[in-house]
Motif scaffolding. Structure first.
Motif, short mmCIF file in Angstrom:
data_model
loop_
_atom_site.label_atom_id
_atom_site.label_comp_id
_atom_site.label_asym_id
_atom_site.label_seq_id
_atom_site.Cartn_x
_atom_site.Cartn_y
_atom_site.Cartn_z
N LYS A 109 0.98 -1.21 0.01
CA LYS A 109 -0.05 0.03 -0.16
C LYS A 109 0.91 1.26 0.02
CE LYS A 109 -3.34 0.50 3.02
NZ LYS A 109 -4.22 0.45 4.06
N TYR A 110 1.96 1.32 0.90
CA TYR A 110 2.84 2.21 0.93
C TYR A 110 3.54 2.74 -0.44
CZ TYR A 110 7.07 4.95 2.25
OH TYR A 110 7.90 5.85 2.43
N LEU A 111 4.08 1.60 -0.89
CA LEU A 111 4.72 1.74 -2.28
C LEU A 111 3.76 2.23 -3.59
CD1 LEU A 111 6.81 -1.57 -2.45
CD2 LEU A 111 7.73 0.93 -1.94
N ASP A 112 2.32 1.39 -3.43
CA ASP A 112 1.47 1.84 -4.62
C ASP A 112 1.28 3.52 -4.33
OD1 ASP A 112 0.94 -0.25 -5.85
OD2 ASP A 112 -0.71 -0.88 -4.67
N ASN A 113 1.20 4.07 -2.95
CA ASN A 113 0.74 5.08 -2.85
C ASN A 113 2.08 6.33 -3.29
OD1 ASN A 113 -0.65 7.67 -1.81
ND2 ASN A 113 1.12 7.76 -0.15
N LEU A 114 3.13 5.83 -3.27
CA LEU A 114 4.60 6.52 -3.73
C LEU A 114 4.42 6.69 -5.33
CD1 LEU A 114 7.41 5.12 -1.58
CD2 LEU A 114 6.44 7.44 -1.63
N VAL A 115 4.07 5.53 -5.85
CA VAL A 115 3.80 5.44 -7.34
C VAL A 115 2.91 6.50 -7.71
CG1 VAL A 115 3.43 4.19 -9.42
CG2 VAL A 115 4.96 3.31 -7.50
N VAL A 116 1.66 6.24 -7.07
CA VAL A 116 0.46 7.21 -7.51
C VAL A 116 0.77 8.62 -7.34
CG1 VAL A 116 -1.92 7.84 -6.80
CG2 VAL A 116 -1.33 5.50 -7.21
N THR A 117 1.31 8.96 -6.13
CA THR A 117 1.83 10.68 -6.13
C THR A 117 2.99 10.99 -6.70
OG1 THR A 117 2.77 9.93 -3.89
CG2 THR A 117 0.64 10.35 -3.61
N HIS A 118 3.69 9.90 -7.50
CA HIS A 118 4.89 10.30 -8.19
C HIS A 118 6.08 10.86 -7.37
CE1 HIS A 118 3.03 9.71 -11.75
NE2 HIS A 118 1.92 10.53 -11.37
N SER A 119 5.80 10.54 -5.77
CA SER A 119 6.93 11.01 -4.94
C SER A 119 8.08 9.85 -4.72
CB SER A 119 6.38 11.31 -3.55
OG SER A 119 5.66 9.85 -2.97
N VAL A 120 8.32 8.91 -5.70
CA VAL A 120 9.57 8.16 -5.69
C VAL A 120 10.44 9.02 -6.46
CG1 VAL A 120 10.48 6.01 -6.68
CG2 VAL A 120 8.02 6.00 -5.90
N GLN A 121 11.48 8.83 -5.50
CA GLN A 121 12.67 9.85 -6.11
C GLN A 121 13.34 8.89 -6.87
OE1 GLN A 121 14.81 11.44 -2.68
NE2 GLN A 121 12.84 12.53 -2.16
N GLU A 122 13.80 9.14 -8.06
CA GLU A 122 14.55 8.72 -8.96
C GLU A 122 15.95 7.77 -8.55
OE1 GLU A 122 16.94 9.42 -13.37
OE2 GLU A 122 15.28 10.44 -12.75
N ASN A 123 16.50 8.51 -7.60
CA ASN A 123 18.00 7.66 -7.01
C ASN A 123 17.87 7.36 -5.55
OD1 ASN A 123 19.44 8.09 -9.64
ND2 ASN A 123 19.39 10.20 -9.08
N ALA A 124 16.40 6.99 -5.11
CA ALA A 124 16.28 6.83 -3.46
C ALA A 124 16.38 5.51 -3.27
CB ALA A 124 14.98 7.28 -3.27
N PHE A 125 16.81 5.09 -2.22
CA PHE A 125 16.93 3.67 -1.45
C PHE A 125 16.01 4.00 -0.50
CE2 PHE A 125 20.09 0.73 -2.89
CZ PHE A 125 20.94 1.40 -3.72
N TYR A 126 15.03 3.12 -0.28
CA TYR A 126 14.30 2.93 1.06
C TYR A 126 14.74 1.88 1.85
CZ TYR A 126 11.46 6.12 -1.78
OH TYR A 126 11.10 7.23 -2.36
N CYS A 127 15.15 1.94 3.26
CA CYS A 127 15.67 0.97 3.68
C CYS A 127 15.91 1.35 5.21
CB CYS A 127 17.09 0.72 2.96
SG CYS A 127 18.38 2.02 3.26
N LYS A 128 16.56 0.58 5.99
CA LYS A 128 17.00 0.89 7.30
C LYS A 128 18.37 1.28 7.25
CE LYS A 128 17.97 -0.25 11.88
NZ LYS A 128 18.11 -1.36 13.13
#
Length: 102
Positions: free
Chosen positions: A16-35
């Motif tokens: 759900k979180y990833l879908d929201n990122l895609v829908v809102t276009h807030s995924v940054q091109e060079n981003a890592f999502y992690c700890k």
């Protein structure tokens, strides 16, 4: 999204979180999502399986990198990581290595 040490990952919520990122276009091109891990000391003890020489990595501490448990990044970044891996010396800590590629 921060992933704590004592937490189980709810894959439904993650999707759900990833879908929201895609829908809102807030995924940054060079981003890592992690700890992220910060300022870890490079191991210089030759008997350690995680030993890294100064020649291979000249700094005393690793730059910020993602813990290897899981990372998520945009699909278009996979090819760039692969290309960078062809010219980057492999380190025994794959977490750090992936961080250097990024």
């Amino acid at each position: 999204m921060k992933i704590d040490d004592d937490m189980l990952l709810n894959t439904y919520q993650l999707l759900k979180y990833l879908d929201n990122l895609v829908v809102t276009h807030s995924v940054q091109e060079n981003a890592f999502y992690c700890k992220p891990l910060y300022n870890n000391t490079v191991i210089r003890v030759k008997s350690s399986h995680l030993y890294v020489s100064r020649e291979d990595y000249p700094f005393n501490n690793y730059h910020t990198y993602c813990q290897g448990m899981a990372y998520i990044f945009p699909v278009n970044m996979a090819h760039r990581l692969y290309e960078k891996s062809l010219s980057t010396k492999l380190l025994p800590m794959e977490d750090v290595y992936i961080g250097l590629l990024g």
